[in-house]
Enzyme design. Structure first.
Site, mmCIF file in Angstrom:
data_model
loop_
_atom_site.group_PDB
_atom_site.id
_atom_site.type_symbol
_atom_site.label_atom_id
_atom_site.label_comp_id
_atom_site.label_asym_id
_atom_site.label_seq_id
_atom_site.Cartn_x
_atom_site.Cartn_y
_atom_site.Cartn_z
ATOM 1 N N SER A 1 0.824 -1.201 0.000
ATOM 2 C CA SER A 1 0.000 0.000 0.000
ATOM 3 C C SER A 1 0.862 1.257 0.000
ATOM 4 C CB SER A 1 -0.892 0.003 1.253
ATOM 5 O OG SER A 1 -1.468 1.281 1.474
ATOM 6 N N TYR B 1 -1.694 -0.855 10.770
ATOM 7 C CA TYR B 1 -1.970 -1.488 9.466
ATOM 8 C C TYR B 1 -0.825 -1.202 8.503
ATOM 9 C CZ TYR B 1 -3.357 -1.582 4.630
ATOM 10 O OH TYR B 1 -3.351 -1.775 3.271
ATOM 11 N N LYS C 1 2.425 -3.621 6.607
ATOM 12 C CA LYS C 1 2.844 -3.656 5.206
ATOM 13 C C LYS C 1 4.355 -3.405 5.100
ATOM 14 C CE LYS C 1 -1.195 -4.429 3.337
ATOM 15 N NZ LYS C 1 -1.504 -5.719 2.704
HETATM 16 C C1 WQD Z 1 -9.696 9.770 1.187
HETATM 17 C C2 WQD Z 1 -9.998 11.229 1.495
HETATM 18 C C3 WQD Z 1 -10.435 11.679 3.807
HETATM 19 C C4 WQD Z 1 -14.198 9.494 4.139
HETATM 20 C C5 WQD Z 1 -7.061 4.716 2.992
HETATM 21 C C6 WQD Z 1 -5.958 4.004 3.707
HETATM 22 C C7 WQD Z 1 -4.986 3.442 2.717
HETATM 23 C C8 WQD Z 1 -5.689 2.601 1.685
HETATM 24 C C9 WQD Z 1 -6.813 3.393 1.018
HETATM 25 C C10 WQD Z 1 -5.450 0.293 2.341
HETATM 26 C C11 WQD Z 1 -9.327 11.691 2.780
HETATM 27 C C12 WQD Z 1 -11.659 11.970 2.956
HETATM 28 C C13 WQD Z 1 -13.016 10.028 3.658
HETATM 29 C C14 WQD Z 1 -15.266 10.348 4.505
HETATM 30 C C15 WQD Z 1 -13.934 12.235 3.862
HETATM 31 N N1 WQD Z 1 -6.201 1.421 2.279
HETATM 32 N N2 WQD Z 1 -12.895 11.384 3.514
HETATM 33 N N3 WQD Z 1 -15.088 11.698 4.349
HETATM 34 O O1 WQD Z 1 -7.361 7.635 3.879
HETATM 35 O O2 WQD Z 1 -6.500 8.181 1.540
HETATM 36 O O3 WQD Z 1 -6.509 5.823 2.331
HETATM 37 O O4 WQD Z 1 -7.683 3.867 2.059
HETATM 38 O O5 WQD Z 1 -4.372 0.088 1.842
HETATM 39 O O6 WQD Z 1 -4.046 2.655 3.428
HETATM 40 O O7 WQD Z 1 -5.283 4.940 4.520
HETATM 41 O O8 WQD Z 1 -8.659 6.935 1.811
HETATM 42 O O9 WQD Z 1 -11.028 7.058 1.202
HETATM 43 O O10 WQD Z 1 -10.406 6.956 3.676
HETATM 44 O O11 WQD Z 1 -9.978 9.040 2.373
HETATM 45 O O12 WQD Z 1 -13.788 13.462 3.738
HETATM 46 O O13 WQD Z 1 -16.360 9.897 4.971
HETATM 47 O O14 WQD Z 1 -11.400 11.368 1.717
HETATM 48 O O15 WQD Z 1 -10.272 12.693 4.782
HETATM 49 O O16 WQD Z 1 -8.912 13.036 2.600
HETATM 50 P P1 WQD Z 1 -7.225 7.256 2.454
HETATM 51 P P2 WQD Z 1 -10.091 7.439 2.298
#
Ligand code: WQD
Length: 340
Positions: A124, A149, A153
């Site tokens: 990741s 997590y 990795k």
């Molecule tokens: C993206 C953006 C949130 C939800 C995660 C893991 C990463 C990988 C992919 C496993 C951020 C914003 C989110 C919401 C929001 N997983 N958001 N409201 O955090 O970049 O990555 O998932 O490998 O390891 O960290 O993805 O989709 O959670 O967030 O505003 O209800 O959307 O703040 O800026 P992220 P995400």
């Protein structure tokens, strides 16, 4: 090749099963169904027009893992199985270290014992931590994830490098995903998170289909184009095909281990994704701007050059494709696989 896909009933795993089968591989799945529904397997049989054998157990069970390799011919493994929720990992770190590391050790030992040395590992972009300069490049060091997590990795990547160093007969591809989103264009398989989605795209999709009232946007005061966080969203179909390309590459070179980013190389903001989803679905996505989420980076995107050049792989699907395919899946399956 006969390819074992661990976690093959999961989101990325199921899409990869379809692409591996389409590429002519003979696929079997092992999954503990801790974060996947058995119903997906019938969808996979229909999509691949064959029967995908599935072994339902946890890879941390060394005896069952050994028995699988003793009874099934396995030429290569694509290893997705593991716990993967960042916030959850902070709450129960021991479960994450034990599950993600033990399942990998159990798998590696069984592979070694049975002469299987070809492995594609699901890593990741989270391993880049919060100090790496953008765009992220595979040769960046030191890897320093910000959650248990992410640290599993980093640890597994380190184990794989050490194993490959002392035994160069291994052929290992380490694939660092950015933000996987989207669904198979048929709408038959897609992302089906259990409970309240942590990730942005499934939450947006559940608002659009009426399962959630409003989206909370975690902060609009970041140093980005519109103040909301930017991410390298990559279509799960492009991601799945990246695994086929990586398997082809390691099966035809003599390099014991190599790492590739699987990303588009472009950032998309939260607000941009919301607007794209409204265009794709024709549905309003009401939202409230709330405080920042702990641990979020302002921006994250890949330098995908190495994968482009060495795997002959390019992410071709656009953000609009990602939203349209997500919406088709979600609107056809408002409650995910529960409907079956
Ligand atoms: C993206 C953006 C949130 C939800 C995660 C893991 C990463 C990988 C992919 C496993 C951020 C914003 C989110 C919401 C929001 N997983 N958001 N409201 O955090 O970049 O990555 O998932 O490998 O390891 O960290 O993805 O989709 O959670 O967030 O505003 O209800 O959307 O703040 O800026 P992220 P995400």
């Amino acid at each position: 090749m006969r390819v074992l896909v661990s976690g093959g009933a999961g989101y990325i795993g199921s899409h990869t099963v379809v692409h591996l089968t389409a590429a002519g591989h003979d696929v079997l799945v092992v999954d503990n169904f801790g974060n996947a529904k058995p119903a997906v397997m019938a969808r996979l049989d229909a999509l691949t027009n064959t029967h995908i054998p599935v072994h339902a157990f946890d890879l941390t069970d060394r005896d069952k893992t050994e028995r699988l390799f003793a009874t099934e011919q396995v030429d290569a493994v694509v290893h997705f199985a593991g716990l993967k929720a960042v916030g959850d990992s902070v709450q129960r770190p021991l479960d994450y270290y034990e599950n993600n590391l033990q399942s990998t050790f159990s798998l590696l030992r069984a592979m070694r014992r049975h002469g299987c040395s070809t492995l594609v590992f699901s890593s990741s972009a989270t391993v880049y931590g919060d100090q790496a300069p953008l765009p992220y490049r595979e040769d960046y060091e030191p890897l320093q994830a910000n959650s248990p997590y992410g640290r599993t990795k980093v640890m597994i990547e380190t184990v794989l490098r050490d194993v490959a160093h002392i035994d160069p007969s291994w052929r290992i591809a380490v694939l660092r995903y950015f933000n996987p989103v989207g669904a198979h264009p048929s709408g038959a398989i897609g992302e089906d998170p259990q409970g309240i989605p942590n990730n942005l795209m499934p939450f947006i999709a559940q608002v659009a289909v009426g399962r959630r009232d409003r989206l909370r946007i975690f902060g609009d005061d970041y140093p980005t184009t519109d103040g909301t966080c930017e991410r390298d969203y990559i279509h799960v179909e492009d991601l799945a095909y990246g695994h086929v390309a990586a398997l082809n590459r390691i099966a035809s070179t003599d390099e014991p281990i190599r790492t590739w980013n699987l990303g588009t190389g472009r950032g998309t903001s939260v607000l941009e994704l919301v607007k794209a989803f409204e265009r794709a679905s024709g549905m309003p996505i009401p939202y409230d701007i709330v405080g920042r989420r702990t641990g979020d980076l302002p921006a994250s995107w890949a330098d995908p050059t190495r994968a482009n050049e060495e795997l002959g792989w390019v992410a071709t699907r656009t953000v609009d494709d990602m939203c349209a395919d997500t919406w088709r899946w979600q609107s056809q399956n408002p409650n995910g696989y529960e409907d079956v």
